[in-house]
Design an enzyme around this catalytic site. Structure first.
Site, PDB file in Angstrom:
ATOM      1  N   SER A  35       0.821  -1.215   0.000  1.00  0.00           N
ATOM      2  CA  SER A  35       0.000   0.000   0.000  1.00  0.00           C
ATOM      3  C   SER A  35       0.854   1.264   0.000  1.00  0.00           C
ATOM      4  CB  SER A  35      -0.939   0.002   1.214  1.00  0.00           C
ATOM      5  OG  SER A  35      -0.189  -0.126   2.404  1.00  0.00           O
ATOM      6  N   ASN A 122      -2.257  -1.984  12.911  1.00  0.00           N
ATOM      7  CA  ASN A 122      -3.712  -1.744  12.895  1.00  0.00           C
ATOM      8  C   ASN A 122      -4.088  -0.470  13.654  1.00  0.00           C
ATOM      9  OD1 ASN A 122      -3.636  -4.159  11.618  1.00  0.00           O
ATOM     10  ND2 ASN A 122      -4.716  -5.334  13.178  1.00  0.00           N
ATOM     11  N   THR A 167     -38.830  28.978  -9.886  1.00  0.00           N
ATOM     12  CA  THR A 167     -39.165  27.650  -9.386  1.00  0.00           C
ATOM     13  C   THR A 167     -39.528  26.848 -10.631  1.00  0.00           C
ATOM     14  OG1 THR A 167     -41.495  28.221  -9.070  1.00  0.00           O
ATOM     15  CG2 THR A 167     -40.075  28.493  -7.161  1.00  0.00           C
ATOM     16  N   HIS A 168     -39.178  25.592 -10.635  1.00  0.00           N
ATOM     17  CA  HIS A 168     -39.390  24.729 -11.812  1.00  0.00           C
ATOM     18  C   HIS A 168     -38.707  25.323 -13.051  1.00  0.00           C
ATOM     19  CE1 HIS A 168     -42.647  22.909  -9.360  1.00  0.00           C
ATOM     20  NE2 HIS A 168     -42.879  24.167  -9.039  1.00  0.00           N
ATOM     21  N   SER A 289     -13.387  25.769 -28.960  1.00  0.00           N
ATOM     22  CA  SER A 289     -13.665  24.527 -29.678  1.00  0.00           C
ATOM     23  C   SER A 289     -12.625  24.349 -30.771  1.00  0.00           C
ATOM     24  CB  SER A 289     -15.072  24.604 -30.280  1.00  0.00           C
ATOM     25  OG  SER A 289     -15.180  23.720 -31.372  1.00  0.00           O
ATOM     26  N   LYS A 295     -16.688  29.590 -30.494  1.00  0.00           N
ATOM     27  CA  LYS A 295     -17.141  29.076 -29.206  1.00  0.00           C
ATOM     28  C   LYS A 295     -16.324  29.533 -28.001  1.00  0.00           C
ATOM     29  CE  LYS A 295     -19.643  25.471 -28.983  1.00  0.00           C
ATOM     30  NZ  LYS A 295     -20.847  25.225 -28.313  1.00  0.00           N
ATOM     31  N   ASN A 297     -16.701  28.004 -24.278  1.00  0.00           N
ATOM     32  CA  ASN A 297     -17.482  27.000 -23.549  1.00  0.00           C
ATOM     33  C   ASN A 297     -17.215  27.021 -22.040  1.00  0.00           C
ATOM     34  OD1 ASN A 297     -18.668  25.979 -25.893  1.00  0.00           O
ATOM     35  ND2 ASN A 297     -16.919  24.638 -26.286  1.00  0.00           N
ATOM     36  N   GLU A 302     -18.512  22.512 -16.312  1.00  0.00           N
ATOM     37  CA  GLU A 302     -18.963  21.165 -16.704  1.00  0.00           C
ATOM     38  C   GLU A 302     -18.084  20.078 -16.082  1.00  0.00           C
ATOM     39  OE1 GLU A 302     -20.687  21.534 -21.136  1.00  0.00           O
ATOM     40  OE2 GLU A 302     -18.763  22.488 -20.841  1.00  0.00           O
ATOM     41  N   GLN A 334      -7.663  -1.626   4.171  1.00  0.00           N
ATOM     42  CA  GLN A 334      -6.551  -0.965   3.484  1.00  0.00           C
ATOM     43  C   GLN A 334      -7.044  -0.197   2.255  1.00  0.00           C
ATOM     44  OE1 GLN A 334      -2.627  -2.816   3.153  1.00  0.00           O
ATOM     45  NE2 GLN A 334      -2.902  -2.856   0.953  1.00  0.00           N
ATOM     46  N   LYS A 337      -8.089   4.098   1.743  1.00  0.00           N
ATOM     47  CA  LYS A 337      -7.325   5.318   1.452  1.00  0.00           C
ATOM     48  C   LYS A 337      -7.453   5.788   0.007  1.00  0.00           C
ATOM     49  CE  LYS A 337      -4.224   3.104   3.789  1.00  0.00           C
ATOM     50  NZ  LYS A 337      -5.195   2.416   4.656  1.00  0.00           N
TER      51      LYS A 337
END
Ligand code: ARG
Length: 470
Positions: A35, A122, A167-168, A289, A295, A297, A302, A334, A337
């Site tokens: 590890s 441990n 709203t919506h 782009s 463009k 963007n 995103e 283990q 992590k």
């Protein structure tokens, strides 16, 4: 990847557990179980834990004071050498614990072999993880702080900038940009506090729990805890080596924070479209782009939104890993992590990018103000007007609704109807209605605590600024 051929090979750098074995695992098995690739980022926490443990062993006369001093001094040298790069972590060690102990023993011989007295990997790994979190959480919180501060500063300049509330995703009632930005700030305040709450439970030392059942040696757990400035010790040795609640809790808090960033990014993507045009992202925090020359963007927004799945995935991986583990330590643990660090690193970098992106955004206040016109966003205010004159709200809702209907038929705004047209629905309506239902009046009239009127939002900003100052 792994240069070591056999875990039983080679003096101090053989696996810590080699004594019982006559046959070592082969290279593929070693590569599978090591590890060091992931736990090496806890090197300094591991050293800090070992220094505290060695000091305690000396104080309790479990080893001589001289041996303790040798160990502590050399661990400090190792820390120094790792920091300045003169010592490199050797990735053929099984884990960070073996590596540090191996270097220590190479350098000071017999005394180094006494470091692990009364300790198991441990309880050591549980300690390292808690120490790492205690350092990493404030770093993350600093970024949340900066983001709240950045948003609050923008909000301060826009307590009068009209914006339609939605709203919506339909125009609903007029608010301001400041009010809207403060809404995001409060989510971030809760995120910040969630991490502070988690820290309280993380701030306990598990060391001295051994492999699972403590130790027959007279270890002083409280002394180790105080050397490491923990607020106390964990109370059950089995729990101490099995518990990964701190990762479950933290990864959940990270997932919630990332959800907030992702929602905000969704809005940034939407607001930067030609259709909305409420904002212009700076060129520095947008991309172009390869085919469409025109463009610009919102890729950063995103990408933050896109990385949210990974943060959730890591959280689910942690819960799934732990959900069927019997007490106490199991090697499955283990795997905690890599999932946790990935979630943490993702959220940490998303926060950093978000701060730059939002701080350099241009706010098109005229476009925002225009969103308050034309969507009948003042219909509730018309109803409230007649309610103030004694009409029951349910009746008033009908009055306003019929006037909205009339305006839709006439293809005009509510405020473009004549007083006579309004009166035909209710005699209570007077000339002053036209002052009461302008978008600005609708916004300013909403003075309830937490509402959008400039004075209310200034109060929110004051509270947010106090929070950031703390
Ligand atoms: N690398 C382990 C972990 O991260 C700690 C070592 C405990 N190993 C063991 N075989 N008991 O959890």
């Amino acid at each position: 990847m792994n240069k070591k051929k056999n875990a039983l090979d080679g003096g101090n750098h053989a696996a810590l557990w080699h004594g019982r074995f006559t046959e070592g695992p082969d290279a593929e098995a070693i590569a599978f179980e090591t590890s060091i690739y992931v736990d090496s980022r806890m090197a300094f926490d591991d050293i800090a834990g070992s220094i505290a443990h060695a000091k305690m062993l000396g104080e309790m006369k479990i080893i001589s004071r001289d041996e303790a001093e040798q160990i502590v001094n050399e661990l400090e040298n190792i820390r120094h050498d790792l920091k300045n790069g003169s010592l490199q972590i050797n990735e053929s060690a099984e884990d960070i614990h073996s590596f540090i102990e191996g270097v220590l023993t190479d350098r000071i011989g017999e005394a180094g072999k006494k470091l692990h007295t009364g300790r198991s990997r441990n309880d050591q790994i549980a300690l390292d993880e808690r120490l790492w979190l205690r350092r990493a959480i404030p770093d993350l919180q600093k970024r949340i702080h900066t983001l709240i501060k950045t948003l609050t500063e923008i909000a301060e300049n826009h307590t009068e900038s009209l914006l339609s509330g939605y709203t919506h995703l339909q125009r609903a009632q007029p608010v301001t940009l400041a009010h809207h930005l403060c809404a995001w700030c409060w989510m971030l305040v809760r995120d910040y506090e969630r991490f502070s709450d988690a820290l309280k439970r993380i701030d306990l030392s598990p060391l001295g729990s051994g492999a699972l059942a403590g130790s027959t040696l007279p270890l002083n757990r409280e002394m180790v805890a105080s050397f490491l400035s923990f607020s106390g010790v964990t109370q059950n040795s089995l729990d101490s080596v099995s518990d990964r609640d701190y990762f479950l809790e933290m990864s959940s808090a990270l997932a919630i924070l990332q959800t907030h960033l992702s929602r905000f990014c969704e809005e940034i993507v939407l607001w930067s479209t030609e259709e909305f045009k409420f904002i212009d992202l700076s060129e520095k925090w947008s991309t172009g782009s390869s085919i469409m020359p025109q463009k610009k963007n919102p890729d950063f927004a995103e990408l933050i939104r896109g990385r949210t799945g990974k943060v959730y995935g890591n959280m689910v991986a942690l819960f799934t890993m732990i959900k069927a583990l019997p007490l106490s330590y199991n090697r499955d643990l283990q795997e905690d992590k890599s999932s946790f660090f990935d979630a943490y690193d993702t959220v940490y970098s998303c926060l950093g990018i978000f701060i730059h992106m939002i701080g350099s955004t241009k706010w098109n206040v005229d476009k925002m103000a225009a969103s308050c016109f034309g969507g009948y966003a003042n219909a509730t205010d018309l109803a409230d007007y007649v309610v103030r004159k004694g009409m029951p709200f349910r009746t008033a809702h009908g009055v306003a609704a019929r006037l909205v209907r009339k305006a839709i038929e006439k293809k005009c705004n509510l405020e473009d109807l004549s007083l006579e047209e309004m009166k035909s629905e209710s005699d209570l309506i007077e000339e002053d209605i036209f002052d009461m239902i302008s978008p600005r009046a609708c916004m300013e009239g909403r003075k309830t605590t937490g509402g959008p009127s400039p004075n209310c939002v200034k109060e929110q900003i004051k509270q947010l600024k106090n929070f950031v100052k703390k």
